[in-house]
Design a protein around this motif. Structure first.
Motif: not given
Length: 222
Positions: A120-147
């Protein structure tokens, strides 16, 4: 998020030797609705602590719980089923008919993203990690919507096959009601394995080598 509504075919049953007619007066209402809470964030755990958290976490929908990027996405979707039935009584005979009147299935997502405290000390790195983890969240939502659609169709098939049930003696009704709920629960459960498999496959696609290298480069190769 996606909602599913369906009408079922009315059923009719006449038992031999009994003049009581069991029928479904109106098509049962079926709804399957995914909901999601806002994404929550946690920045106070170290990478080592996240690693232990990953090992101790049981996630029925599998993946996203990796620490290769210095972050971790976790969710524990909760599926809740509510069944209401209609009843037609014959007080003279102490008997009653039952049928499905309304079925509500909710799928609740509560995503949480953890970022290692040293990241978290490097805001650019932190935001990149958050962006990656949000992709996982998007997958959760897409698959749940489908099912949600698949679960709705499975429930509809179960209800269509049931129609009106009875007549039953009054003392049997509690047992029959439990069976009605179990019948719907089994229909929902029948889709879980396929859901798990698709979730695992698509989440693994998010955790590609290219994606890890992208985040690692932004975070200085650490």
């Amino acid at each position: 998020m996606f909602g599913f509504d369906a009408a079922t075919v009315a059923g009719l049953l006449i038992l031999a030797g009994n003049t009581m007619l069991c029928s479904v007066p109106a098509a049962p209402a079926i709804s399957v609705v995914p909901t999601t809470a806002p994404v929550a964030y946690e920045f106070n755990l170290t990478s080592e602590e996240l690693g232990r958290f990953k090992s101790n976490t049981v996630n029925p929908y599998d993946p996203g719980t990796d620490t290769a990027t210095g972050g971790l996405r976790h969710d524990r979707p909760a599926i809740k089923t509510r069944v209401q039935w209609g009843i037609q009584q014959d007080p003279a005979r102490q008997t009653a008919c039952l049928w499905y009147d309304k079925i509500e299935v909710t799928i609740e997502l509560s995503p949480k993203i953890y970022i290692a405290s040293e990241r978290t000390k490097d805001s650019v790195c932190r935001d990149a990690i958050i962006d990656h983890e949000l992709k996982h969240v998007d997958v959760d939502r897409d698959v749940i919507n489908k099912y949600a659609m698949d679960i709705g169709l499975a429930v509809k098939d179960a209800v269509d096959g049931a129609g009106a049930m009875g007549p039953y003696n009054y003392h049997q009704l509690d047992t029959v009601k439990k069976q009605l709920v179990g019948h719907i629960t089994a229909a929902v459960e029948s889709k879980k394995l396929l859901l798990h498999q698709e979730m695992a496959r698509r989440q693994a696609g998010v955790d590609s080598l290219e994606e890890y290298e992208r985040v690692s480069k932004i975070c200085g190769g650490k």
